[in-house]
Design a protein around this motif. Structure first.
Motif, PDB file in Angstrom:
ATOM      1  N   PHE A   1      -4.549  -4.572  -2.427  1.00 18.23           N
ATOM      2  CA  PHE A   1      -3.284  -4.675  -3.153  1.00 18.23           C
ATOM      3  C   PHE A   1      -2.585  -5.951  -2.705  1.00 18.23           C
ATOM      4  O   PHE A   1      -1.988  -6.010  -1.640  1.00 18.23           O
TER       5      PHE A   1
ATOM      6  N   VAL B   1       9.597  -8.373  -0.744  1.00 16.85           N
ATOM      7  CA  VAL B   1       8.539  -7.425  -0.353  1.00 16.85           C
ATOM      8  C   VAL B   1       8.633  -7.191   1.137  1.00 16.85           C
ATOM      9  O   VAL B   1       8.605  -8.137   1.929  1.00 16.85           O
ATOM     10  N   HIS B   2       8.719  -5.937   1.511  1.00 19.43           N
ATOM     11  CA  HIS B   2       8.809  -5.605   2.931  1.00 19.43           C
ATOM     12  C   HIS B   2       7.477  -5.919   3.610  1.00 19.43           C
ATOM     13  O   HIS B   2       6.407  -5.560   3.111  1.00 19.43           O
TER      14      HIS B   2
ATOM     15  N   SER C   1       6.841   4.369  -1.495  1.00 16.18           N
ATOM     16  CA  SER C   1       5.762   5.361  -1.628  1.00 16.18           C
ATOM     17  C   SER C   1       6.272   6.770  -1.382  1.00 16.18           C
ATOM     18  O   SER C   1       7.152   6.983  -0.557  1.00 16.18           O
TER      19      SER C   1
ATOM     20  N   ASP D   1      10.455  -4.274  -2.937  1.00 22.09           N
ATOM     21  CA  ASP D   1       9.356  -3.341  -2.657  1.00 22.09           C
ATOM     22  C   ASP D   1       9.421  -3.004  -1.179  1.00 22.09           C
ATOM     23  O   ASP D   1       9.045  -3.813  -0.340  1.00 22.09           O
TER      24      ASP D   1
ATOM     25  N   SER E   1       5.327  -4.747   5.431  1.00 18.26           N
ATOM     26  CA  SER E   1       5.152  -3.417   6.024  1.00 18.26           C
ATOM     27  C   SER E   1       4.098  -3.365   7.105  1.00 18.26           C
ATOM     28  O   SER E   1       4.289  -2.715   8.116  1.00 18.26           O
TER      29      SER E   1
ATOM     30  N   ILE F   1      -1.585  -5.535   1.112  1.00 19.69           N
ATOM     31  CA  ILE F   1      -1.216  -4.278   1.761  1.00 19.69           C
ATOM     32  C   ILE F   1      -2.427  -3.552   2.326  1.00 19.69           C
ATOM     33  O   ILE F   1      -2.340  -2.772   3.221  1.00 19.69           O
TER      34      ILE F   1
ATOM     35  N   GLY G   1       7.730  -0.653   0.290  1.00 21.75           N
ATOM     36  CA  GLY G   1       6.475  -0.106   0.828  1.00 21.75           C
ATOM     37  C   GLY G   1       6.697   1.339   1.206  1.00 21.75           C
ATOM     38  O   GLY G   1       6.845   2.189   0.339  1.00 21.75           O
ATOM     39  N   SER G   2       6.744   1.593   2.489  1.00 20.80           N
ATOM     40  CA  SER G   2       7.002   2.962   2.930  1.00 20.80           C
ATOM     41  C   SER G   2       8.417   3.370   2.555  1.00 20.80           C
ATOM     42  O   SER G   2       8.642   4.320   1.830  1.00 20.80           O
TER      43      SER G   2
ATOM     44  N   ASN H   1       1.881   5.905  -7.809  1.00 21.64           N
ATOM     45  CA  ASN H   1       1.904   5.388  -6.445  1.00 21.64           C
ATOM     46  C   ASN H   1       2.795   4.149  -6.441  1.00 21.64           C
ATOM     47  O   ASN H   1       3.239   3.686  -7.505  1.00 21.64           O
ATOM     48  N   ASN H   2       3.039   3.634  -5.260  1.00 24.96           N
ATOM     49  CA  ASN H   2       3.990   2.529  -5.192  1.00 24.96           C
ATOM     50  C   ASN H   2       3.434   1.245  -5.798  1.00 24.96           C
ATOM     51  O   ASN H   2       4.171   0.426  -6.336  1.00 24.96           O
ATOM     52  N   ALA H   3       2.105   1.071  -5.719  1.00 21.44           N
ATOM     53  CA  ALA H   3       1.503  -0.093  -6.367  1.00 21.44           C
ATOM     54  C   ALA H   3       1.847  -0.065  -7.858  1.00 21.44           C
ATOM     55  O   ALA H   3       2.195  -1.092  -8.463  1.00 21.44           O
TER      56      ALA H   3
ATOM     57  N   ARG I   1      -3.012  10.391   4.237  1.00 18.85           N
ATOM     58  CA  ARG I   1      -1.582  10.124   4.470  1.00 18.85           C
ATOM     59  C   ARG I   1      -0.799  11.372   4.879  1.00 18.85           C
ATOM     60  O   ARG I   1      -1.178  12.046   5.802  1.00 18.85           O
TER      61      ARG I   1
ATOM     62  N   LYS J   1       4.162   7.988   2.342  1.00 19.71           N
ATOM     63  CA  LYS J   1       4.224   7.324   3.650  1.00 19.71           C
ATOM     64  C   LYS J   1       5.299   8.054   4.472  1.00 19.71           C
ATOM     65  O   LYS J   1       5.219   9.257   4.618  1.00 19.71           O
TER      66      LYS J   1
ATOM     67  N   ALA K   1       2.826   9.157  -4.557  1.00 22.65           N
ATOM     68  CA  ALA K   1       3.716   8.872  -5.683  1.00 22.65           C
ATOM     69  C   ALA K   1       4.335   7.509  -5.433  1.00 22.65           C
ATOM     70  O   ALA K   1       4.351   7.019  -4.312  1.00 22.65           O
TER      71      ALA K   1
HETATM   72  C1  LIG Z   1       1.990   0.725   0.936  1.00 21.69           C
HETATM   73  C2  LIG Z   1       2.633  -0.357   0.208  1.00 21.69           C
HETATM   74  C3  LIG Z   1       2.428  -0.507  -1.166  1.00 21.69           C
HETATM   75  C4  LIG Z   1       1.498   0.380  -1.936  1.00 21.69           C
HETATM   76  O1  LIG Z   1       1.956   1.692  -1.968  1.00 21.69           O
HETATM   77  P1  LIG Z   1       0.991   2.861  -2.502  1.00 21.69           P
HETATM   78  O2  LIG Z   1       1.885   4.057  -2.594  1.00 21.69           O
HETATM   79  O3  LIG Z   1      -0.091   3.000  -1.492  1.00 21.69           O
HETATM   80  O4  LIG Z   1       0.474   2.439  -3.820  1.00 21.69           O
HETATM   81  C5  LIG Z   1       3.092  -1.532  -1.818  1.00 21.69           C
HETATM   82  N1  LIG Z   1       3.908  -2.366  -1.151  1.00 21.69           N
HETATM   83  C6  LIG Z   1       4.126  -2.249   0.165  1.00 21.69           C
HETATM   84  C7  LIG Z   1       5.040  -3.227   0.832  1.00 21.69           C
HETATM   85  C8  LIG Z   1       3.496  -1.233   0.897  1.00 21.69           C
HETATM   86  O5  LIG Z   1       3.704  -1.111   2.202  1.00 21.69           O
END
Ligand SMILES: *Cc1c(COP(=O)(O)O)cnc(C)c1O
Length: 437
Positions: free
Chosen positions: A178, A219-220, A281, A252, A222, A174, A254-255, A146-148, A91, A284, A291
């Motif tokens: 995920f 949820v975006h 995240s 959420d 992404s 994702i 994502g990025s 991380n974002n998850a 990344r 990203k 993170a």
């Molecule tokens: C990338 C992403 C995640 C996961 O993020 P990480 O930092 O990789 O854990 C979750 N939700 C969305 C919508 C994403 O794009």
């Protein structure tokens, strides 16, 4: 006379490790390492012999194994794919200033959980919270691994054993497994699906709100885009609906982006639209370390911070140092963040780099398309330039030091120059010379 058994002619591990040709390596790396390498070299030789091949030069095989063991597994590579946030290649590259922070903090002790003014225990979460509040306009912030993890923690803390309403168009995967429905189930929340894949209206959410509802999750999308006959309510309208029913709107992203980046939604815009918790995240488009960041209403972020899972998901000091160093750059001007600089660098500058690389390697310049990657802006294409080389070089370049990862298109190897920096051009050229042998 029966032919001798070539397996019997192989030396023992100790004999091999004691060979005069390996003395220098024993001196340099110690006997245990050379013995372990000799063992592996002999095992391989035995397999070769059984398969009818000669055992080869066992001293050279051992020396090769010693060298392989000295080489770290995690290695630097040159990213010539044109994918800026490339998950397989680590990344976001970090800015020098962020790395300097990591070094300073990690080389000795720090006030990670110590309040130097009060002389008592502090919170690791306090170091970046103020910067995040300032950059997003949110009341409070929390950082996890991380974002998850941020999504999991938000749902666990805000919706355990309660219902979470999600549009069917946002029940997405994702990458690397995920999946939103799975994360929701793991958090202990109960999923209520509304709408259809392509169209979900505000009224669909409204109808699904019941006694046990506690969160509206947005949820975006992404890593893909739905085009054509589609509809999703605006965040602002969902926020109003949530407010009317005393629910939390969790988004959420994502990025996410801290500053305007093509048409990727910014975190500040989500907060401004009324989302109560926004997760995104760190590595990203933000351009920092791995993170997950959650920002939002103070009482909700506090519930996340107090949840037992938070302790298991908390970030380490290296992450916090790199994140603080990266966020500080946003105050100075985001073009110092490598990811954003690569995305916005002028076409001419990229072409000049490709021309230089082509000149040094005898390649030709080709027009290509770079991508933001990392599941952000999936349909955004950025004009870029590559140095085109014979496809036979792809493998030796991958195996070189540093490895150079390009893309193969129509029988040609393309080294995209948007994801290389000027300082890497000479190195890439040297790698091409080495790959040609
Ligand atoms: C990338 C992403 C995640 C996961 O993020 P990480 O930092 O990789 O854990 C979750 N939700 C969305 C919508 C994403 O794009």
């Amino acid at each position: 006379m029966a032919p001798s058994n070539p397996l019997r002619e192989l030396p023992s591990v100790d004999e091999l490790a004691g060979s005069p040709g390996l003395e220098a390596l024993v001196e340099l790396h110690g006997r245990p390492l050379v013995v372990a390498a000799a063992r592996v070299a002999l095992e391989r030789a035995r397999e070769d012999v059984k398969a009818g091949f000669p055992a080869g030069d066992l001293v050279a095989r051992t020396a090769g194994e010693v060298e392989a063991r000295q080489r770290p597994s995690l290695q630097r590579v040159l990213n010539a794919t044109g994918v800026v946030v490339h998950t397989n290649l680590g990344r976001a590259p970090l800015a020098e200033a962020a790395l300097a922070r990591v070094h300073e903090i990690a080389v000795g002790y720090s006030n990670l959980e110590y309040d130097v003014e009060a002389g008592s225990r502090g919170s690791r979460q306090d170091h970046v919270a103020a910067l995040l509040r300032e950059l997003t306009g949110a009341e409070a912030a929390l950082v996890v691994n991380n974002n998850a993890a941020a999504v999991l923690l938000a749902l666990a803390a805000l919706a355990e054993r309660r219902e979470v309403i999600v549009s069917r168009g946002e029940l997405i995967e994702i990458g690397d497994g995920f999946r939103i429905p799975d994360v929701l189930a793991r958090s202990g929340a109960l999923l209520v699906e509304v709408g259809t894949t392509n169209r979900t209206r505000l009224a669909d959410y409204e109808r699904a709100v019941g006694d046990r509802t506690t969160v509206l999750l947005r949820v975006h999308q992404s890593n893909f885009r739905l085009v054509g006959f589609t509809e999703q309510p605006r965040a602002r309208d969902l926020a109003r609906l949530a407010d009317r029913h005393g629910l939390a709107l969790v988004e959420d992203l994502g990025s996410g982006a801290l500053v305007e980046t093509a048409d990727e939604p910014t975190v500040a815009a989500s907060i401004e639209a009324g989302a109560h918790v926004v997760t995104f995240s760190g590595d990203k488009l933000l351009g920092g370390p791995q993170a997950g960041i959650a920002v939002g209403r103070a009482d909700l972020i506090e519930r996340m911070r107090r949840h037992p899972l938070q302790r298991a998901l908390r970030p380490d000091k290296l992450t916090l140092a790199a994140l603080e160093g990266t966020l500080a750059l946003y105050q100075a001007g985001a073009d110092q963040v490598p990811v954003l600089r690569m995305l916005t660098e002028s076409d001419e500058a990229v072409r000049a780099r490709a021309e230089r690389l082509a000149e040094l390697t005898g390649g030709t310049v080709e027009v290509t398309t770079a991508r933001p990657g990392g599941g952000a802006l999936p349909v955004t294409e950025i004009a870029s330039y590559a140095c085109a080389l014979p496809v036979e070089l792809a493998e030796p370049l991958r195996r070189g030091e540093p490895a150079v990862i390009g893309i193969v298109r129509e029988g040609t190897l393309l080294l995209d120059c948007r994801t290389l920096v000027d300082a890497e051009v000479e190195e890439a050229a040297a790698a091409v010379r080495a790959a040609r042998g």
